[in-house]
Design a protein around this motif. Structure first.
Motif, PDB file in Angstrom:
ATOM      1  N   LEU A   1     -33.819  16.200 -63.796  1.00  0.00           N
ATOM      2  CA  LEU A   1     -34.292  15.313 -62.728  1.00  0.00           C
ATOM      3  C   LEU A   1     -33.596  13.949 -62.756  1.00  0.00           C
ATOM      4  O   LEU A   1     -34.011  13.025 -62.064  1.00  0.00           O
ATOM      5  N   SER A   2     -32.551  13.830 -63.553  1.00  0.00           N
ATOM      6  CA  SER A   2     -31.909  12.516 -63.707  1.00  0.00           C
ATOM      7  C   SER A   2     -30.930  12.175 -62.582  1.00  0.00           C
ATOM      8  O   SER A   2     -30.441  11.051 -62.500  1.00  0.00           O
ATOM      9  N   ASN A   3     -30.661  13.120 -61.723  1.00  0.00           N
ATOM     10  CA  ASN A   3     -29.766  12.859 -60.585  1.00  0.00           C
ATOM     11  C   ASN A   3     -30.383  11.772 -59.693  1.00  0.00           C
ATOM     12  O   ASN A   3     -31.488  11.943 -59.175  1.00  0.00           O
ATOM     13  N   PRO A   4     -29.680  10.642 -59.492  1.00  0.00           N
ATOM     14  CA  PRO A   4     -30.240   9.543 -58.687  1.00  0.00           C
ATOM     15  C   PRO A   4     -30.663   9.965 -57.280  1.00  0.00           C
ATOM     16  O   PRO A   4     -31.572   9.367 -56.696  1.00  0.00           O
TER      17      PRO A   4
ATOM     18  N   LEU B   1     -48.729  20.788 -60.402  1.00  0.00           N
ATOM     19  CA  LEU B   1     -47.470  20.804 -59.650  1.00  0.00           C
ATOM     20  C   LEU B   1     -46.850  22.195 -59.714  1.00  0.00           C
ATOM     21  O   LEU B   1     -46.765  22.797 -60.782  1.00  0.00           O
ATOM     22  N   SER B   2     -46.420  22.671 -58.595  1.00  0.00           N
ATOM     23  CA  SER B   2     -45.763  23.985 -58.574  1.00  0.00           C
ATOM     24  C   SER B   2     -44.258  23.844 -58.776  1.00  0.00           C
ATOM     25  O   SER B   2     -43.568  24.807 -59.096  1.00  0.00           O
ATOM     26  N   ASP B   3     -43.765  22.620 -58.594  1.00  0.00           N
ATOM     27  CA  ASP B   3     -42.324  22.390 -58.680  1.00  0.00           C
ATOM     28  C   ASP B   3     -42.069  21.037 -59.343  1.00  0.00           C
ATOM     29  O   ASP B   3     -42.519  19.998 -58.850  1.00  0.00           O
ATOM     30  N   LEU B   4     -41.353  21.046 -60.459  1.00  0.00           N
ATOM     31  CA  LEU B   4     -41.065  19.798 -61.173  1.00  0.00           C
ATOM     32  C   LEU B   4     -40.269  18.815 -60.320  1.00  0.00           C
ATOM     33  O   LEU B   4     -40.302  17.611 -60.561  1.00  0.00           O
ATOM     34  N   TYR B   5     -39.574  19.338 -59.336  1.00  0.00           N
ATOM     35  CA  TYR B   5     -38.754  18.461 -58.495  1.00  0.00           C
ATOM     36  C   TYR B   5     -39.607  17.575 -57.578  1.00  0.00           C
ATOM     37  O   TYR B   5     -39.083  16.733 -56.852  1.00  0.00           O
ATOM     38  N   GLU B   6     -40.928  17.772 -57.648  1.00  0.00           N
ATOM     39  CA  GLU B   6     -41.839  16.865 -56.942  1.00  0.00           C
ATOM     40  C   GLU B   6     -42.032  15.561 -57.723  1.00  0.00           C
ATOM     41  O   GLU B   6     -42.493  14.560 -57.165  1.00  0.00           O
ATOM     42  N   LEU B   7     -41.704  15.591 -59.006  1.00  0.00           N
ATOM     43  CA  LEU B   7     -41.975  14.428 -59.864  1.00  0.00           C
ATOM     44  C   LEU B   7     -41.285  13.140 -59.411  1.00  0.00           C
ATOM     45  O   LEU B   7     -41.912  12.076 -59.435  1.00  0.00           O
ATOM     46  N   PRO B   8     -40.008  13.174 -59.021  1.00  0.00           N
ATOM     47  CA  PRO B   8     -39.390  11.913 -58.588  1.00  0.00           C
ATOM     48  C   PRO B   8     -40.141  11.249 -57.439  1.00  0.00           C
ATOM     49  O   PRO B   8     -40.293  10.028 -57.408  1.00  0.00           O
ATOM     50  N   LYS B   9     -40.622  12.044 -56.511  1.00  0.00           N
ATOM     51  CA  LYS B   9     -41.362  11.483 -55.377  1.00  0.00           C
ATOM     52  C   LYS B   9     -42.671  10.849 -55.860  1.00  0.00           C
ATOM     53  O   LYS B   9     -43.079   9.790 -55.392  1.00  0.00           O
ATOM     54  N   ILE B  10     -43.308  11.506 -56.832  1.00  0.00           N
ATOM     55  CA  ILE B  10     -44.601  11.022 -57.326  1.00  0.00           C
ATOM     56  C   ILE B  10     -44.435   9.808 -58.238  1.00  0.00           C
ATOM     57  O   ILE B  10     -45.188   8.839 -58.152  1.00  0.00           O
TER      58      ILE B  10
ATOM     59  N   PHE C   1     -32.361  12.415 -56.405  1.00  0.00           N
ATOM     60  CA  PHE C   1     -33.754  12.872 -56.375  1.00  0.00           C
ATOM     61  C   PHE C   1     -34.731  11.703 -56.237  1.00  0.00           C
ATOM     62  O   PHE C   1     -35.871  11.891 -55.828  1.00  0.00           O
ATOM     63  N   TRP C   2     -34.280  10.511 -56.623  1.00  0.00           N
ATOM     64  CA  TRP C   2     -35.177   9.350 -56.670  1.00  0.00           C
ATOM     65  C   TRP C   2     -35.013   8.437 -55.456  1.00  0.00           C
ATOM     66  O   TRP C   2     -35.708   7.429 -55.347  1.00  0.00           O
ATOM     67  N   GLU C   3     -34.116   8.795 -54.584  1.00  0.00           N
ATOM     68  CA  GLU C   3     -33.936   7.979 -53.383  1.00  0.00           C
ATOM     69  C   GLU C   3     -35.097   8.190 -52.418  1.00  0.00           C
ATOM     70  O   GLU C   3     -35.587   9.311 -52.254  1.00  0.00           O
ATOM     71  N   ASP C   4     -35.517   7.093 -51.811  1.00  0.00           N
ATOM     72  CA  ASP C   4     -36.616   7.131 -50.828  1.00  0.00           C
ATOM     73  C   ASP C   4     -37.899   7.709 -51.407  1.00  0.00           C
ATOM     74  O   ASP C   4     -38.684   8.343 -50.693  1.00  0.00           O
ATOM     75  N   SER C   5     -38.077   7.551 -52.708  1.00  0.00           N
ATOM     76  CA  SER C   5     -39.311   8.084 -53.307  1.00  0.00           C
ATOM     77  C   SER C   5     -40.461   7.115 -53.101  1.00  0.00           C
ATOM     78  O   SER C   5     -40.271   5.961 -52.826  1.00  0.00           O
TER      79      SER C   5
END
Length: 205
Positions: A196-199, A149-158, A201-205
């Motif tokens: 990454l705990s901001n909800p 992963l190049s960006d940790l912010y991809e984790l919520p989607k994954i 980030f996890w919407e529509d994942s």
């Protein structure tokens, strides 16, 4: 006195004596020193190795041949040692030998788990504060080197889809983390990466 232990050990090596007296290591004050003297004699005088060489080359066969199994019970193995590892016996005898940093030890264990050299992580490996630190090292490695992963912010989607998250953790041999340490993949990700705990980030994942 501890100094006499080597003479008794020599008699064991020569076959004159079968084992140490049951009382030999009873006194905790001298136990460590006695065990160190025995191991050092075996390495330096019998094998004629340097401590560094001994750590690399000492084997289970050597332990039996040198009768070091008679003192092995007094040396507590580190948590990451496998049943056939004996390097820590040398490290016990020579405390000044440099050790691998914690992160490298964790990655060594994790890479052996991934390679199938170990069937699983050591018991209680992810318990306590130390266990949480090990978990983060493993998850970091999974994200950066295995998933690339190049960006940790991809984790919520994954990891937002539970089934997919469990499948990935199983693939990368880290499902144990949500079995023993975290409540869920979401909990694991947000505990390790609080940013990454901001909800949202996890919407529509």
């Amino acid at each position: 006195m501890p100094s006499k232990i080597v003479e008794r050990y020599k008699r064991i090596l020569s076959g004159e004596q079968k084992r140490f007296s049951p009382y030999e290591f009873e006194d905790a004050q001298y136990r460590k020193q006695k065990v160190q003297l025995v191991v050092r004699y075996a390495i330096e005088n019998v094998k004629r190795w340097t401590p560094e060489q001994a750590r690399r080359e000492l084997s289970v066969h050597d332990i039996k041949q040198l009768k070091l199994h008679l003192v092995r019970e007094y040396i507590e193995p580190p948590i990451e040692a496998k049943s056939d590892d004996v390097y820590y016996i040398v490290e016990f005898a020579y405390p000044y030998l440099p050790r691998l940093p914690e992160e490298q030890r964790v990655l060594w264990v994790y890479q052996e788990v991934l390679a199938g050299i170990r069937r699983h992580f050591p018991p209680l490996y992810f318990q306590s504060i130390k266990g949480e630190e090990r978990a983060k090292i493993c998850v970091d490695y999974m994200c950066q080197h295995l998933m690339k992963l190049s960006d940790l912010y991809e984790l919520p989607k994954i990891f937002g889809k539970t089934e997919r998250a469990y499948s990935l953790l199983k693939k990368y041999r880290l499902k144990i983390l949500v079995d023993t340490l975290y409540f869920s993949p979401f909990d694991m990700v947000t505990e390790i990466y609080p940013e990454l705990s901001n909800p949202a980030f996890w919407e529509d994942s």
